[in-house]
Design a protein around this motif. Structure first.
Motif, PDB file in Angstrom:
ATOM      1  N   THR A 131     -47.353 -23.838 -19.970  1.00 30.61           N
ATOM      2  CA  THR A 131     -47.485 -25.206 -20.883  1.00 30.61           C
ATOM      3  C   THR A 131     -48.870 -25.378 -21.102  1.00 30.61           C
ATOM      4  O   THR A 131     -49.404 -26.133 -22.129  1.00 30.61           O
ATOM      5  CB  THR A 131     -46.910 -26.273 -19.968  1.00 30.61           C
ATOM      6  OG1 THR A 131     -47.507 -26.470 -18.941  1.00 30.61           O
ATOM      7  CG2 THR A 131     -45.355 -26.156 -19.853  1.00 30.61           C
ATOM      8  N   LYS A 132     -49.992 -25.119 -20.219  1.00 24.52           N
ATOM      9  CA  LYS A 132     -51.212 -25.324 -20.406  1.00 24.52           C
ATOM     10  C   LYS A 132     -52.047 -24.896 -21.774  1.00 24.52           C
ATOM     11  O   LYS A 132     -51.923 -24.014 -22.242  1.00 24.52           O
ATOM     12  CB  LYS A 132     -52.036 -24.679 -19.404  1.00 24.52           C
ATOM     13  CG  LYS A 132     -53.159 -25.524 -18.828  1.00 24.52           C
ATOM     14  CD  LYS A 132     -53.744 -25.104 -17.577  1.00 24.52           C
ATOM     15  CE  LYS A 132     -54.760 -26.107 -16.968  1.00 24.52           C
ATOM     16  NZ  LYS A 132     -55.419 -25.429 -16.023  1.00 24.52           N
ATOM     17  N   GLY A 133     -52.569 -26.013 -22.339  1.00 25.30           N
ATOM     18  CA  GLY A 133     -53.380 -25.868 -23.505  1.00 25.30           C
ATOM     19  C   GLY A 133     -52.375 -25.488 -24.930  1.00 25.30           C
ATOM     20  O   GLY A 133     -52.724 -25.070 -25.905  1.00 25.30           O
ATOM     21  N   ARG A 134     -50.996 -25.605 -24.605  1.00 24.48           N
ATOM     22  CA  ARG A 134     -50.308 -25.128 -25.888  1.00 24.48           C
ATOM     23  C   ARG A 134     -49.635 -26.417 -26.682  1.00 24.48           C
ATOM     24  O   ARG A 134     -49.391 -27.506 -26.020  1.00 24.48           O
ATOM     25  CB  ARG A 134     -48.800 -24.331 -25.183  1.00 24.48           C
ATOM     26  CG  ARG A 134     -49.455 -23.023 -24.377  1.00 24.48           C
ATOM     27  CD  ARG A 134     -48.090 -22.410 -23.922  1.00 24.48           C
ATOM     28  NE  ARG A 134     -47.436 -21.799 -25.307  1.00 24.48           N
ATOM     29  CZ  ARG A 134     -46.066 -21.411 -25.128  1.00 24.48           C
ATOM     30  NH1 ARG A 134     -45.563 -21.505 -24.057  1.00 24.48           N
ATOM     31  NH2 ARG A 134     -45.354 -20.801 -26.135  1.00 24.48           N
ATOM     32  N   GLU A 135     -49.429 -26.250 -27.809  1.00 24.44           N
ATOM     33  CA  GLU A 135     -48.698 -27.176 -28.740  1.00 24.44           C
ATOM     34  C   GLU A 135     -47.204 -27.619 -28.338  1.00 24.44           C
ATOM     35  O   GLU A 135     -46.504 -26.637 -27.659  1.00 24.44           O
ATOM     36  CB  GLU A 135     -48.753 -26.585 -29.983  1.00 24.44           C
ATOM     37  CG  GLU A 135     -49.923 -26.297 -30.818  1.00 24.44           C
ATOM     38  CD  GLU A 135     -50.548 -27.452 -31.218  1.00 24.44           C
ATOM     39  OE1 GLU A 135     -49.676 -28.472 -31.576  1.00 24.44           O
ATOM     40  OE2 GLU A 135     -51.821 -27.489 -31.309  1.00 24.44           O
TER      41      GLU A 135
END
Ligand code: BF8
Ligand code: SF4
Length: 680
Positions: A131-135
């Motif tokens: 999930t990190k840094g994702r749209e």
């Protein structure tokens, strides 16, 4: 009309009205059609055309069918097929939710969005998706695809099972009970129960256990999780329930069925100023949306839309003559609605390509053009207002509080970031709370409507057992007033004390039937919080389905048993004819998985057995014996005083859909921007 009809005065009034109009209902049809005593008990096999074979008579247990199949095999086979039917229904609903999420993520479903990012992140977390840094939409697409994989993946295990306790996961592995893929488990049960395949009752029932787990920790869990992602994780709100929520001067649209996708769009449409103006131009004061069955629970939990009733209220709603449109999707919809609607002005609208009804208007729902479809349906209903004849709306509506979720319970007991079940566990350990009971499931005309459900809820809270409810049982409890804060007065002293301290009511509405998956994760957290053993089968808890009716209920009961819970159903046992099958599902399953499935039609016996099971678990945990005389009233908490005051205003003001509890900071759930029927 027979004597066993309903404890609900609104139903009794409408049944009298039906009789006066000379109209049949499920209640009156049940008087004329007794259940087949052979099929009812599981003694009939119609799997091949050498039969159907009926194993009846005093020596039935020594008899066999033409092929040699004996009673345990015949009863077990039929039961396993019921489980597969239920798993298929819940899971196919879950698949549709995943398809919708996928369309949303790809920007192809106008009208929907990811409403609860926090929930999306937590689901991505247990699915192992980065999930990190994702749209948000990229994560949503991966979550949707992972959910869809659960249906047909050729290898691996259903990912939701990772949310069970470590002990449970190990047990399932050891017993080869971990479900592999949802469609595969359903298919395998259908295969094994085909003529001439699995002919060992114990082995057949074991496959039913594994198949059911593909529902609870698979299809149903996917349904709940994705509904939360798309429409918001529920938090408490107030509403009203029963046929009296229908309005004699507004366009009444009743949604009935199970999926939230279309009904949520109808919520939006019912609040659309243009459509409300259109309704006014036709002489109505506004648009009033209400629900039946679990689609009702879905939009009650998130928007506060009032339920008009449970399963056996579907015909009664049409009988009021006040329903412009009844909009149905899938499951629990009686074919009788077709001819019934034709005797009134009511437009029966089917919306799923999977579910058509003779006599209905079909307006197919497609998530790619959902708002247009909802508006089209709404306009049709408004245009139909002019065709209304005489109206008979029984004046019964109870206030209720709904909208509890696992997340919210965590929050109430320690905040979203330090979520915990400590206060609840401590209260159980101290004996203030004797135990936990889930009261779930259907209505069934073979028993008095709502009676068993309400008897259980009433007696549990009086005896300090905290209750969670879902499905039509939740609606039954609400109609009888047990989901209103006034219920605190009916509580035992210990339970009351704890509920006032935590600030939650003693009967928690956790949602629709697929939301029974919330009960699985709540029980898992209670079991791992500490002090109450380390798995669900250690907990002083029972699951009850007093008025079960359909295959989905059987699937639910079976997955709770496979997850370690003692489960008791009412009505009658579908394996009653076979003492061997009965034994396998009770003592056999208990020895294997710690949980079991019993059928006890008598309410007093059901209650006594439940308390016995709860107390036995307390004793096994070496907890203090339950003693109600130890605890006293703590007086009203500020929470409940405020809610009471609020509901006292209910007669004067619109309360439907209002949040009644404080929301957490950063809480992403909303219940819509305005109240139902309110001017925009
Ligand atoms: O899925 S409780 S009658 S509506 S099956 Fe049907 Fe039974 Fe009601 Fe909810 Ni659940
Ligand atoms: Fe009869 Fe066997 Fe055929 Fe069943 S499978 S109908 S018991 S012959």
């Amino acid at each position: 009309m027979g004597d066993a009809t309903s404890i609900d005065p609104a139903a009794l009034e409408m049944l009298q009205h039906a009789e006066g109009c000379g109209i049949d209902t499920a209640f009156s049809r049940a008087d004329k059609m007794k259940p087949c005593p052979i099929g009812e008990t599981g003694a009939c096999c119609r799997i091949c055309s050498m039969g159907p074979c009926r194993l009846v008579g005093k020596d039935a247990e020594e008899k066999t069918g033409i092929c040699g199949a004996d009673l345990p095999t015949i009863a077990a086979r039929h039961f396993a097929r019921q489980v597969a039917g239920g798993v298929a229904a819940h899971s196919d609903h879950g698949r549709d939710m995943a398809m919708t999420l996928r369309a949303v993520a790809k920007g192809e479903a106008p009208g929907y969005k990811v409403k609860d990012e926090q929930k999306l992140m937590s689901v991505a977390g247990y699915m192992g998706i980065a999930t990190k840094g994702r749209e948000v939409n990229d994560i949503a697409l991966d979550v949707a695809d992972k959910a869809l994989e659960q249906f047909g993946q050729p290898h691996g295990e259903i990912v939701g099972t990772r949310r069970a306790t470590p002990k449970r996961q190990a047990l399932w592995k050891k017993l080869n009970l971990t479900p592999r893929a949802i469609d595969r488990e359903v298919t395998e049960v259908m295969h094994r129960t085909h003529e001439g395949v699995d002919l060992d009752a114990e082995n057949i029932l074991k496959s039913a256990l594994r198949c059911s787990l593909a529902d609870g920790w698979g299809g149903a869990m996917i349904s709940t999780d994705i509904s939360d992602i798309l429409f918001g994780t529920p938090s408490p709100l107030s509403s009203e329930v029963n046929l009296g929520v229908l309005k004699d001067d507004q366009v009444n649209v009743v949604v009935h069925g199970h999926e939230p996708t279309l009904s949520a769009m109808l919520v939006e449409a019912s609040r659309d100023p243009e459509l409300i103006e259109y309704a006014r131009s036709k002489g109505a004061k506004g648009i009033n949306l209400a629900g039946i069955c679990c689609t009702s629970n879905e939009i009650l939990m998130r928007y506060g839309i009032p339920p008009a009733g449970n399963f056996l209220h579907q015909e009664l709603a049409v009988l009021t003559g006040s329903v412009e449109a009844m909009v149905v999707d899938v499951q629990c919809i009686m074919q009788a609605l077709g001819p019934l609607a034709q005797r009134f002005h009511t437009k029966l609208i089917t919306t799923s390509p999977k579910a058509k009804i003779p006599g209905a208007t079909h307006i197919e729902f497609d998530e790619h053009r959902a708002p247009e479809t909802a508006a089209e349906i709404m306009r049709l209903a408004i245009d139909n207002y002019a065709n209304r004849g005489a109206v008979h709306i029984p004046n019964y509506h109870e206030p209720l509080i709904a909208g509890f979720s696992h997340e919210y319970l965590n929050y109430m007991q320690g905040g979203f970031h330090r979520g915990s079940f400590r206060p609840l566990n401590d209260a159980i350990i101290a004996g203030r709370i004797r135990g936990l009971a889930g009261v779930v499931g259907c209505n069934n005309v073979r028993v008095t409507q709502d009676e068993g459900i309400v008897e259980m809820i009433k007696n549990f809270v009086a005896k300090d057992v905290m209750v969670v409810v879902t499905g039509c049982a939740a609606t039954a409890g609400a109609k009888a007033g047990y989901l209103s804060p006034e219920i605190l007065d009916a509580c035992g002293p210990g339970l009351r004390e704890v509920m006032e301290a935590i600030g939650i009511p003693p009967v928690l509405h956790l949602g629709s039937c697929v939301d029974n998956s919330r009960i699985l994760t709540v029980l898992t957290q209670v079991a791992t919080e500490g002090g109450l053993g380390d798995d669900i089968d250690d907990l002083p808890a029972v699951g009850l389905c007093p008025e079960w009716m359909c295959e989905k209920a059987i699937a639910i009961g079976t997955y709770f048993a496979a997850s370690g819970a003692h489960v008791i159903f009412g009505v009658s046992s579908p394996v009653k004819a076979s003492s061997v099958a009965t034994e396998l599902m009770t003592t056999g399953w208990e020895a294997m998985v710690g949980g079991d499935l019993e059928f006890i039609p008598d309410w007093d016996e059901m209650l006594a057995r439940s308390l016995e099971l709860i107390d036995a678990k307390r004793a096994a945990l070496k907890l203090k014996e339950y003693d109600p005389s130890q605890f006293g009233d703590s007086g009203d908490s500020p929470y409940f005083a405020a809610i009471r005051e609020y509901l006292d205003e209910a007669g004067k003001a619109e309360t439907v859909g209002s949040a009644v509890y404080p929301l957490a900071e950063g809480h992403s759930h909303d219940h819509g921007h305005s109240h139902v029927g309110e001017d925009a």
